[in-house]
Structure formats: C-alpha cells, structure tokens
Motif scaffolding. Structure first.
Motif, PDB file in Angstrom:
ATOM      1  N   CYS A  91      56.739 -58.771 -79.259  1.00 20.67           N
ATOM      2  CA  CYS A  91      56.992 -59.149 -80.658  1.00 20.67           C
ATOM      3  C   CYS A  91      58.449 -59.580 -81.111  1.00 20.67           C
ATOM      4  O   CYS A  91      59.304 -59.170 -80.464  1.00 20.67           O
ATOM      5  CB  CYS A  91      56.763 -57.703 -81.574  1.00 20.67           C
ATOM      6  SG  CYS A  91      57.534 -57.749 -83.278  1.00 20.67           S
ATOM      7  N   ASP A  93      60.094 -59.690 -83.755  1.00 19.39           N
ATOM      8  CA  ASP A  93      61.128 -58.734 -84.468  1.00 19.39           C
ATOM      9  C   ASP A  93      61.495 -57.994 -83.729  1.00 19.39           C
ATOM     10  O   ASP A  93      62.681 -57.242 -83.732  1.00 19.39           O
ATOM     11  CB  ASP A  93      60.223 -58.231 -85.714  1.00 19.39           C
ATOM     12  CG  ASP A  93      59.774 -59.213 -86.668  1.00 19.39           C
ATOM     13  OD1 ASP A  93      60.627 -60.149 -86.843  1.00 19.39           O
ATOM     14  OD2 ASP A  93      58.988 -59.006 -87.445  1.00 19.39           O
ATOM     15  N   SER A  94      60.744 -57.256 -82.612  1.00 17.53           N
ATOM     16  CA  SER A  94      61.303 -56.172 -81.922  1.00 17.53           C
ATOM     17  C   SER A  94      62.215 -56.685 -80.930  1.00 17.53           C
ATOM     18  O   SER A  94      62.996 -55.875 -80.506  1.00 17.53           O
ATOM     19  CB  SER A  94      59.973 -55.581 -80.823  1.00 17.53           C
ATOM     20  OG  SER A  94      59.153 -55.014 -81.731  1.00 17.53           O
ATOM     21  N   LYS A 124      48.683 -52.962 -81.631  1.00 19.20           N
ATOM     22  CA  LYS A 124      49.688 -51.958 -81.958  1.00 19.20           C
ATOM     23  C   LYS A 124      49.082 -50.585 -81.720  1.00 19.20           C
ATOM     24  O   LYS A 124      49.265 -49.619 -82.505  1.00 19.20           O
ATOM     25  CB  LYS A 124      49.923 -52.118 -83.319  1.00 19.20           C
ATOM     26  CG  LYS A 124      50.680 -53.316 -83.791  1.00 19.20           C
ATOM     27  CD  LYS A 124      51.116 -53.653 -85.285  1.00 19.20           C
ATOM     28  CE  LYS A 124      51.573 -54.899 -85.598  1.00 19.20           C
ATOM     29  NZ  LYS A 124      50.535 -56.021 -86.120  1.00 19.20           N
ATOM     30  N   GLU A 131      50.454 -43.884 -82.185  1.00 16.50           N
ATOM     31  CA  GLU A 131      50.981 -44.437 -83.335  1.00 16.50           C
ATOM     32  C   GLU A 131      50.214 -44.153 -84.551  1.00 16.50           C
ATOM     33  O   GLU A 131      50.547 -44.394 -85.911  1.00 16.50           O
ATOM     34  CB  GLU A 131      50.693 -46.098 -83.086  1.00 16.50           C
ATOM     35  CG  GLU A 131      49.123 -46.580 -82.910  1.00 16.50           C
ATOM     36  CD  GLU A 131      48.380 -46.011 -81.691  1.00 16.50           C
ATOM     37  OE1 GLU A 131      47.282 -46.194 -81.579  1.00 16.50           O
ATOM     38  OE2 GLU A 131      48.869 -45.527 -80.745  1.00 16.50           O
ATOM     39  N   LEU A 137      51.951 -49.386 -88.735  1.00 11.51           N
ATOM     40  CA  LEU A 137      51.313 -50.753 -88.946  1.00 11.51           C
ATOM     41  C   LEU A 137      51.979 -51.733 -88.430  1.00 11.51           C
ATOM     42  O   LEU A 137      51.373 -52.902 -88.324  1.00 11.51           O
ATOM     43  CB  LEU A 137      50.770 -50.548 -90.501  1.00 11.51           C
ATOM     44  CG  LEU A 137      49.904 -49.327 -91.015  1.00 11.51           C
ATOM     45  CD1 LEU A 137      49.878 -49.654 -92.451  1.00 11.51           C
ATOM     46  CD2 LEU A 137      48.812 -49.368 -90.156  1.00 11.51           C
ATOM     47  N   ARG A 138      53.354 -51.764 -88.592  1.00 14.94           N
ATOM     48  CA  ARG A 138      54.114 -53.104 -87.931  1.00 14.94           C
ATOM     49  C   ARG A 138      55.123 -52.388 -86.935  1.00 14.94           C
ATOM     50  O   ARG A 138      55.498 -51.072 -87.091  1.00 14.94           O
ATOM     51  CB  ARG A 138      54.751 -53.494 -89.308  1.00 14.94           C
ATOM     52  CG  ARG A 138      53.685 -54.162 -90.265  1.00 14.94           C
ATOM     53  CD  ARG A 138      54.569 -54.589 -91.318  1.00 14.94           C
ATOM     54  NE  ARG A 138      53.549 -55.171 -92.587  1.00 14.94           N
ATOM     55  CZ  ARG A 138      53.388 -54.473 -93.405  1.00 14.94           C
ATOM     56  NH1 ARG A 138      53.838 -53.285 -93.695  1.00 14.94           N
ATOM     57  NH2 ARG A 138      52.491 -54.846 -94.414  1.00 14.94           N
ATOM     58  N   VAL A 139      55.608 -53.410 -86.254  1.00 13.62           N
ATOM     59  CA  VAL A 139      56.575 -53.264 -85.129  1.00 13.62           C
ATOM     60  C   VAL A 139      57.505 -54.183 -85.241  1.00 13.62           C
ATOM     61  O   VAL A 139      57.549 -55.327 -85.910  1.00 13.62           O
ATOM     62  CB  VAL A 139      56.168 -53.336 -83.630  1.00 13.62           C
ATOM     63  CG1 VAL A 139      54.943 -51.870 -83.488  1.00 13.62           C
ATOM     64  CG2 VAL A 139      55.515 -54.413 -83.409  1.00 13.62           C
ATOM     65  N   THR A 141      59.272 -50.186 -85.703  1.00  9.23           N
ATOM     66  CA  THR A 141      59.304 -49.140 -86.672  1.00  9.23           C
ATOM     67  C   THR A 141      60.235 -48.009 -85.882  1.00  9.23           C
ATOM     68  O   THR A 141      60.138 -47.501 -84.900  1.00  9.23           O
ATOM     69  CB  THR A 141      58.044 -48.459 -87.024  1.00  9.23           C
ATOM     70  OG1 THR A 141      57.178 -49.507 -87.673  1.00  9.23           O
ATOM     71  CG2 THR A 141      58.118 -47.332 -87.989  1.00  9.23           C
ATOM     72  N   ILE A 155      61.048 -50.240 -91.022  1.00 12.62           N
ATOM     73  CA  ILE A 155      59.704 -50.950 -90.544  1.00 12.62           C
ATOM     74  C   ILE A 155      60.105 -52.495 -90.562  1.00 12.62           C
ATOM     75  O   ILE A 155      60.351 -53.152 -91.429  1.00 12.62           O
ATOM     76  CB  ILE A 155      58.528 -50.777 -91.575  1.00 12.62           C
ATOM     77  CG1 ILE A 155      58.354 -49.297 -91.491  1.00 12.62           C
ATOM     78  CG2 ILE A 155      57.484 -51.384 -91.053  1.00 12.62           C
ATOM     79  CD1 ILE A 155      57.535 -48.811 -92.718  1.00 12.62           C
ATOM     80  N   GLU A 156      59.853 -53.068 -89.498  1.00 15.79           N
ATOM     81  CA  GLU A 156      60.129 -54.637 -88.949  1.00 15.79           C
ATOM     82  C   GLU A 156      61.453 -55.027 -88.927  1.00 15.79           C
ATOM     83  O   GLU A 156      62.082 -55.502 -88.045  1.00 15.79           O
ATOM     84  CB  GLU A 156      59.178 -55.393 -89.782  1.00 15.79           C
ATOM     85  CG  GLU A 156      57.683 -55.300 -89.486  1.00 15.79           C
ATOM     86  CD  GLU A 156      56.910 -56.692 -90.084  1.00 15.79           C
ATOM     87  OE1 GLU A 156      56.633 -57.285 -89.507  1.00 15.79           O
ATOM     88  OE2 GLU A 156      56.588 -56.555 -91.297  1.00 15.79           O
TER      89      GLU A 156
END
Length: 175
Positions: A91, A93-94, A124, A131, A137-139, A141, A155-156
């Motif tokens: 990911c 964002d991660s 996820k 989880e 729901l999003r990563v 987090t 979150i994100e």
C-alpha cells in the motif's frame, strides 16, 4: 464412451490447474513473505530488510518530524500507551505513513514492546483475523490504547497533515 472421455478430460484439467490455484493462496505464515508482501504480526526490524527497506528507509530518512509536536508529545502519556498499527506492505499510503510513524516513535524513545504491527494482505486480512476485532477497513491505521481502552486512531493519513500533531491531539483530548 463419450461420457467417459469427457470425465477424464475434466479431471485432468482440474488436476492440471490445482498447482496454479495453490500459488494464488496467500501464505498465512507470519514470518514468511509472498510476492513482496508481509502478512501477520511483525517487528519493525523486518521493514529494514529487502525488499521493504527500499521504501521504508527512503521515507524514514526524508521525513522531518515537527519539533514542537515532538517536544509536546514528550509531556504526554504516550509512553504508557499501547499502539497498534495495521498496514499493507503493498500500500502506497502505508509506504508513506508507517516509516514516518516509526521515526516519530524513535524520536520519543517509545518502547517497542508496547507496539504491535499487523501486516495485512491485499484484502486487508491477517492470518488470525485480528483486523475484524479492530474494525479495520483502510490501511494504514494507527490505534492508541490507554488503560486497555482505545483512545483514538489515525486512518490512512493524518487529518492535520502531520502524524505527530494528530497523535498529540488524540492524547490531549484523553482525560
């Protein structure tokens, strides 16, 4: 005879594709990797190794935490908190936020035994389904726990644009 031949062809086809199907199933071992993807509980050290070190070390080195927020965080109860991180090594964002988060924790001498890092697959999901109990729901987090209770999460991406500022805001609103 025709039915028998059809059945043989179908069975042979199923047998032939089974290895391909098995390869698509993600490896559920928490210490294993598949397709450059960690899954399960991991330590921060694992992100220092290839192939994850490429994105982890670059973002970690380039990020400069907000000094005022770091100083303010030193006066909070953060080091008495438990932190839980859910991320995806696949990911973007991660790739951005997790190394920054770790740099902040290192600047605060946060005890890593109070940090749990879960790597999730592209759906996820983790091998143990953790989880679900955290409603992820999003990563990524980032979850802050104090006295066994969740006090906040990021979150994100941070709402303020700075993880350390969002952490400070969460800790300051906690009674």
């Amino acid at each position: 005879m025709k039915n028998k031949l059809t059945k043989i062809v179908i069975v042979a086809g199923v047998i032939a594709i089974q290895p391909a199907l098995a390869q698509e199933t993600p490896n559920k071992e928490t210490t294993q990797q598949k397709n450059n993807m960690l899954i399960g509980i991991h330590t921060s050290d694992e992100f220092e190794k290839a192939p994850y070190s490429d994105w982890y070390q670059k973002e970690y080195a380039e990020y400069t935490p907000d000094k005022a927020s770091i100083e303010a965080l030193k006066g909070t109860q953060l080091n008495q908190s438990r932190l839980t991180v859910f991320l995806g090594t696949w990911c973007g964002d991660s790739h951005r936020e997790f190394p920054r988060f770790m740099k902040i924790l290192h600047a605060l001498d946060f005890p890593e035994d109070q940090l749990t890092i879960y790597a999730l697959d592209r759906n996820k999901q983790s091998p143990d389904g953790d989880e679900k109990k955290f409603n992820i729901l999003r990563v990524p987090t980032f979850i802050i726990h104090q006295d066994g209770n969740e006090t906040g999460r990021i979150i994100e991406y941070p709402q303020s644009g700075w993880l350390e500022k969002d952490l400070l805001e969460i800790l300051n609103r906690t009674p």
